[in-house]
Design a protein around this motif. Structure first.
Motif, mmCIF file in Angstrom:
data_model
loop_
_atom_site.group_PDB
_atom_site.id
_atom_site.type_symbol
_atom_site.label_atom_id
_atom_site.label_comp_id
_atom_site.label_asym_id
_atom_site.label_seq_id
_atom_site.Cartn_x
_atom_site.Cartn_y
_atom_site.Cartn_z
ATOM 1 N N ALA A 73 5.339 -6.284 3.685
ATOM 2 C CA ALA A 73 5.716 -7.150 2.561
ATOM 3 C C ALA A 73 7.039 -6.744 1.933
ATOM 4 O O ALA A 73 7.556 -7.448 1.065
ATOM 5 N N GLY A 74 7.572 -5.589 2.346
ATOM 6 C CA GLY A 74 8.868 -5.157 1.834
ATOM 7 C C GLY A 74 8.842 -3.932 0.958
ATOM 8 O O GLY A 74 9.882 -3.549 0.400
ATOM 9 N N ALA A 75 7.682 -3.296 0.805
ATOM 10 C CA ALA A 75 7.597 -2.092 -0.030
ATOM 11 C C ALA A 75 8.187 -0.902 0.722
ATOM 12 O O ALA A 75 7.685 -0.514 1.780
ATOM 13 N N VAL A 76 9.241 -0.334 0.178
ATOM 14 C CA VAL A 76 9.858 0.843 0.779
ATOM 15 C C VAL A 76 9.161 2.109 0.293
ATOM 16 O O VAL A 76 8.840 3.014 1.068
ATOM 17 N N ASP A 77 8.906 2.170 -0.994
ATOM 18 C CA ASP A 77 8.250 3.331 -1.597
ATOM 19 C C ASP A 77 6.752 3.058 -1.681
ATOM 20 O O ASP A 77 6.317 2.083 -2.306
ATOM 21 N N VAL A 78 5.961 3.917 -1.043
ATOM 22 C CA VAL A 78 4.507 3.778 -1.052
ATOM 23 C C VAL A 78 3.914 5.065 -1.626
ATOM 24 O O VAL A 78 4.143 6.154 -1.097
ATOM 25 N N ILE A 79 3.170 4.928 -2.709
ATOM 26 C CA ILE A 79 2.500 6.060 -3.356
ATOM 27 C C ILE A 79 1.014 5.970 -3.058
ATOM 28 O O ILE A 79 0.399 4.921 -3.254
ATOM 29 N N VAL A 80 0.453 7.059 -2.554
ATOM 30 C CA VAL A 80 -0.985 7.114 -2.276
ATOM 31 C C VAL A 80 -1.635 7.986 -3.338
ATOM 32 O O VAL A 80 -1.289 9.161 -3.483
ATOM 33 N N ALA A 81 -2.566 7.416 -4.080
ATOM 34 C CA ALA A 81 -3.273 8.144 -5.130
ATOM 35 C C ALA A 81 -4.617 8.597 -4.584
ATOM 36 O O ALA A 81 -5.546 7.802 -4.446
ATOM 37 N N GLY A 82 -4.692 9.878 -4.248
ATOM 38 C CA GLY A 82 -5.911 10.418 -3.678
ATOM 39 C C GLY A 82 -5.624 11.701 -2.931
ATOM 40 O O GLY A 82 -4.471 12.159 -2.876
ATOM 41 N N PRO A 83 -6.649 12.305 -2.334
ATOM 42 C CA PRO A 83 -6.444 13.555 -1.602
ATOM 43 C C PRO A 83 -5.652 13.325 -0.325
ATOM 44 O O PRO A 83 -5.838 12.305 0.355
ATOM 45 N N GLU A 84 -4.771 14.243 0.009
ATOM 46 C CA GLU A 84 -4.013 14.111 1.248
ATOM 47 C C GLU A 84 -4.949 14.230 2.444
ATOM 48 O O GLU A 84 -5.914 14.996 2.422
ATOM 49 N N VAL A 85 -4.658 13.445 3.473
ATOM 50 C CA VAL A 85 -5.500 13.408 4.670
ATOM 51 C C VAL A 85 -4.637 13.619 5.907
ATOM 52 O O VAL A 85 -3.408 13.469 5.870
ATOM 53 N N ASP A 86 -5.295 13.972 6.982
ATOM 54 C CA ASP A 86 -4.636 14.156 8.272
ATOM 55 C C ASP A 86 -5.500 13.470 9.339
ATOM 56 O O ASP A 86 -6.680 13.778 9.458
ATOM 57 N N PRO A 87 -4.943 12.484 10.063
ATOM 58 C CA PRO A 87 -3.535 12.069 10.049
ATOM 59 C C PRO A 87 -3.206 11.213 8.828
ATOM 60 O O PRO A 87 -4.080 10.564 8.261
ATOM 61 N N ALA A 88 -1.926 11.234 8.475
ATOM 62 C CA ALA A 88 -1.443 10.454 7.343
ATOM 63 C C ALA A 88 -0.227 9.656 7.777
ATOM 64 O O ALA A 88 0.531 10.083 8.651
ATOM 65 N N PRO A 89 -0.007 8.501 7.184
ATOM 66 C CA PRO A 89 1.206 7.730 7.477
ATOM 67 C C PRO A 89 2.452 8.527 7.081
ATOM 68 O O PRO A 89 2.421 9.339 6.146
ATOM 69 N N ASP A 90 3.535 8.287 7.784
ATOM 70 C CA ASP A 90 4.801 8.951 7.462
ATOM 71 C C ASP A 90 5.393 8.365 6.174
ATOM 72 O O ASP A 90 5.193 7.190 5.848
ATOM 73 N N HIS A 91 6.129 9.224 5.480
ATOM 74 C CA HIS A 91 6.986 8.796 4.373
ATOM 75 C C HIS A 91 6.214 8.092 3.252
ATOM 76 O O HIS A 91 6.648 7.057 2.732
ATOM 77 N N VAL A 92 5.065 8.646 2.902
ATOM 78 C CA VAL A 92 4.390 8.206 1.686
ATOM 79 C C VAL A 92 4.432 9.365 0.692
ATOM 80 O O VAL A 92 4.591 10.523 1.068
ATOM 81 N N ARG A 93 4.310 9.041 -0.583
ATOM 82 C CA ARG A 93 4.247 10.075 -1.620
ATOM 83 C C ARG A 93 2.806 10.153 -2.129
ATOM 84 O O ARG A 93 2.127 9.138 -2.241
ATOM 85 N N TRP A 94 2.374 11.369 -2.430
ATOM 86 C CA TRP A 94 0.994 11.592 -2.829
ATOM 87 C C TRP A 94 0.915 11.984 -4.303
ATOM 88 O O TRP A 94 1.773 12.695 -4.819
ATOM 89 N N VAL A 95 -0.162 11.535 -4.946
ATOM 90 C CA VAL A 95 -0.424 11.928 -6.325
ATOM 91 C C VAL A 95 -1.940 11.951 -6.493
ATOM 92 O O VAL A 95 -2.669 11.298 -5.738
ATOM 93 N N ARG A 96 -2.406 12.709 -7.466
ATOM 94 C CA ARG A 96 -3.842 12.788 -7.720
ATOM 95 C C ARG A 96 -4.086 12.778 -9.218
ATOM 96 O O ARG A 96 -3.358 13.424 -9.981
ATOM 97 N N GLU A 97 -5.096 12.038 -9.636
ATOM 98 C CA GLU A 97 -5.488 12.093 -11.040
ATOM 99 C C GLU A 97 -6.020 13.492 -11.352
ATOM 100 O O GLU A 97 -6.547 14.179 -10.467
ATOM 101 N N ASP A 98 -5.870 13.914 -12.590
ATOM 102 C CA ASP A 98 -6.273 15.263 -12.996
ATOM 103 C C ASP A 98 -7.142 15.172 -14.242
ATOM 104 O O ASP A 98 -6.678 14.701 -15.284
ATOM 105 N N PRO A 99 -8.414 15.614 -14.108
ATOM 106 C CA PRO A 99 -9.063 16.161 -12.915
ATOM 107 C C PRO A 99 -9.395 15.072 -11.899
ATOM 108 O O PRO A 99 -9.370 13.887 -12.224
ATOM 109 N N ALA A 100 -9.692 15.523 -10.685
ATOM 110 C CA ALA A 100 -10.030 14.583 -9.616
ATOM 111 C C ALA A 100 -11.340 13.859 -9.928
ATOM 112 O O ALA A 100 -12.173 14.337 -10.708
#
Length: 204
Positions: free
Chosen positions: A43-70
């Motif tokens: 759809a054209g989104a260049v910046d993708v933020i994933v809110a949650g625990p990092e996983v493997d495998p993960a898509p390239d070039h995403v930014r991660w954040v987590r609510e605190d506390p989880a």
């Protein structure tokens, strides 16, 4: 800079799926997270933020954040993501990771966005009863940031609808298959998806 950014929420407990990471559930050869990221980028989104625990495998070039506390809920996760989102992106696409057909949902949102009145703060899809699916939505970034900032206690254990309470959001009813998600084992089976641990057992 693109006028569209995306936030994908992945951090729930998945209690009805015995706690498996929904982001790693596979459907049609890709994880649910990969499918959501691909839909946002198409759809054209260049910046993708994933809110949650990092996983493997993960898509390239995403930014991660987590609510605190989880595990303090999607409103807290969305607020945390908005704290690192780009203020100068006009629109923010918000998706739950467990959508079965994220590409169709995003296409519907992007198409219907063109019909929005200028004073509307965003659009989200609704189910057959027109109940808003806030985590399948496209919102003006400034309005979403304002709604997220209005939450007390950084949104902990609050409902996403509280972010939207003072915003003018258009709710567009969509076919059930477009807003379908994977909450239960039956949902997973109906979608033809594969849980990550079942996949590992199959590989042995």
């Amino acid at each position: 800079m693109s006028d569209l950014q995306a936030i994908i929420l992945t951090g729930g407990r998945a209690a009805r799926l015995d706690g498996i990471p929904k982001a790693l559930v596979r459907l049609e050869g890709a994880t649910l997270l990969e499918r959501a990221v691909d839909a946002a980028r198409a759809a054209g989104a260049v910046d993708v933020i994933v809110a949650g625990p990092e996983v493997d495998p993960a898509p390239d070039h995403v930014r991660w954040v987590r609510e605190d506390p989880a595990f303090t809920g999607p409103a807290a996760a969305l607020r945390a993501a908005m704290s690192m989102a780009a203020a100068d992106a006009a629109w923010t696409l918000v998706l739950a990771v467990d959508l079965v057909r994220p590409a169709e949902a995003v296409t519907r949102l992007m198409t219907d966005k063109e019909l929005l009145p200028g004073d509307t703060d965003g659009i989200c899809l609704g189910d057959a009863s027109s109940r808003p699916q806030w985590l399948t939505g496209l919102y003006r970034t400034a309005a979403l940031a304002r709604g997220a900032a209005s939450l007390d206690d950084e949104g902990r254990d609050q409902a996403v609808r509280q972010i939207m309470a003072e915003l003018a959001i258009a709710v567009v009813r969509a076919p059930d298959e477009v807003v379908a998600d994977i909450d239960t084992w039956q949902d997973l089976q109906d979608a033809g998806a594969v849980a990550p641990r079942a996949e590992k057992e199959d590989d042995r």
